[in-house]
Scaffold this motif. Structure first.
Motif, PDB file in Angstrom:
ATOM      1  N   THR A 173      15.772 -34.463 -47.707  1.00 12.36           N
ATOM      2  CA  THR A 173      14.997 -35.686 -47.490  1.00 12.36           C
ATOM      3  C   THR A 173      15.649 -36.924 -48.085  1.00 12.36           C
ATOM      4  O   THR A 173      15.009 -37.971 -48.189  1.00 12.36           O
ATOM      5  N   LYS A 217       8.327 -36.398 -41.285  1.00 15.91           N
ATOM      6  CA  LYS A 217       7.537 -35.877 -42.392  1.00 15.91           C
ATOM      7  C   LYS A 217       7.821 -34.376 -42.460  1.00 15.91           C
ATOM      8  O   LYS A 217       7.180 -33.569 -41.807  1.00 15.91           O
ATOM      9  N   TYR A 250      13.863 -29.081 -50.099  1.00 13.23           N
ATOM     10  CA  TYR A 250      13.192 -30.309 -49.660  1.00 13.23           C
ATOM     11  C   TYR A 250      13.917 -31.548 -50.187  1.00 13.23           C
ATOM     12  O   TYR A 250      14.179 -32.494 -49.433  1.00 13.23           O
ATOM     13  N   ARG A 302      17.753 -37.798 -43.398  1.00 15.99           N
ATOM     14  CA  ARG A 302      16.525 -37.558 -42.652  1.00 15.99           C
ATOM     15  C   ARG A 302      16.073 -38.843 -41.982  1.00 15.99           C
ATOM     16  O   ARG A 302      16.072 -39.910 -42.602  1.00 15.99           O
ATOM     17  N   TYR A 353      19.441 -30.295 -40.167  1.00 18.66           N
ATOM     18  CA  TYR A 353      18.503 -29.782 -41.168  1.00 18.66           C
ATOM     19  C   TYR A 353      18.958 -28.422 -41.704  1.00 18.66           C
ATOM     20  O   TYR A 353      18.862 -28.136 -42.900  1.00 18.66           O
TER      21      TYR A 353
END
Length: 318
Positions: free
Chosen positions: A205, A215, A201, A210, A147
């Motif tokens: 994602t 979430k 984001y 991901r 991430y």
């Protein structure tokens, strides 16, 4: 609090192939070798005569030749050292680091291309960190490092990233499969605007990056502002201007290095940064204590005020 922490490359020792550069040691080794070679051909008196010229007469051709040869050997050893450093992620710089990045599919970012002839490129330190993190990005399981990598990859304004999950022990706890990502911006006081948060984001994602059950929430770091006010005591009023400039540069570098998510700012470290050459004592007036920084926050210095005061040290400062 626990956070993803990559291996500290700066703490690694130099590869064993790198040698210390010592001209005097090289010269002495060459002279010792010369003496041994001469002893196989000439008698002791002749050897002593030649070596006296080589060792003791600075202007003799024999001395010049050995010093020149030692210098060339020193240059070669330095070149070998550079070649060894160029192949390791921890020590490579410039174009060599670009080659290592290319091997892992990572390219150095262009931060500002307004001047086509002299574009501003990503620094070696930042680029090296991204190269190190890219291995994490290959994981399909949503590791912290993965991430962090994709967040840094999303936009050049991202200077720090923190990712928290249920194992970080925060209060309130982070629910399973609902990681929370905190972004620190290079602009202003570090607050990330809506456009930057959306860019991060979107980049994190993508289905291939991901886990489908995650979430993800992306939020901005909250700045914890502080000001620096300090009095520096010096014994040389004549050097006050140079001391002031050095202290200003040192504290600016210190403050910039502490713009990190969740990193406490220690008052003692600030005093140490201000204690540049020419300073006898430091009195830090502000901040009055170490600056506490939470897991979703980042310290931000909004002003620096440095005052110099001359003191007399007596005969010890003569």
């Amino acid at each position: 609090m626990s956070r993803y922490s990559a291996l500290d490359l700066a703490a690694l020792p130099d590869p064993s192939a790198i040698v210390a550069l010592d001209f005097d040691a090289i010269l002495e080794a060459r002279l010792t070798e010369l003496e041994a070679q001469l002893a196989e051909v000439f008698d002791a008196a002749k050897v002593a005569e030649v070596m006296a010229l080589a060792r003791n007469i600075a202007a003799s051709p024999m001395r010049y030749l050995n010093e020149a040869a030692a210098a060339r050997e020193l240059y070669m050893e330095n070149r070998i050292n550079q070649a060894v450093r160029s192949v390791f992620l921890a020590t490579a710089t410039g174009d060599d680091l670009d080659q290592i990045g290319a091997n892992r599919g990572v390219v150095r970012k262009v931060l500002d291309d307004s001047d086509a002839d002299n574009p501003v490129m990503e620094s070696d330190a930042t680029f090296r960190a991204r190269i190190q993190l890219v291995i994490e990005a290959w994981s399909p399981h949503g590791t912290e490092g993965s991430y962090v990598y994709w967040a840094l990859d999303a936009d050049d304004r991202v200077v720090d990233v923190a990712v928290y999950g249920p194992n970080h022990g925060l209060d309130p706890a982070i629910p399973p499969a609902e990681p929370k990502m905190v972004i620190l911006s290079s602009e202003g006081d570090g607050t990330a605007d809506a456009d930057l948060l959306q860019a991060v984001y979107d980049n994190c994602t993508v289905d291939t990056r991901r886990p489908v059950a995650d979430k993800l929430t992306v939020i901005s770091a909250t700045p914890v502002t502080y000001s620096v006010e300090a009095v520096l005591y010096v014994t040389s009023p004549e050097a006050a201007s140079a001391v002031q400039d050095a202290a200003q540069a040192a504290v600016e570098a210190f403050a910039a290095g502490r713009i990190r998510i969740g990193r406490k700012l220690y008052r003692a470290s600030l005093a140490a940064a201000l204690n540049v050459s020419g300073v006898v004592d430091v009195d830090v007036i502000s901040p009055a204590a170490s600056v506490e920084v939470g897991p979703f926050e980042a310290a931000y210095c909004d002003s620096i005020t440095i005052t110099l005061q001359s003191i007399t040290g007596g005969w010890r400062d003569v």
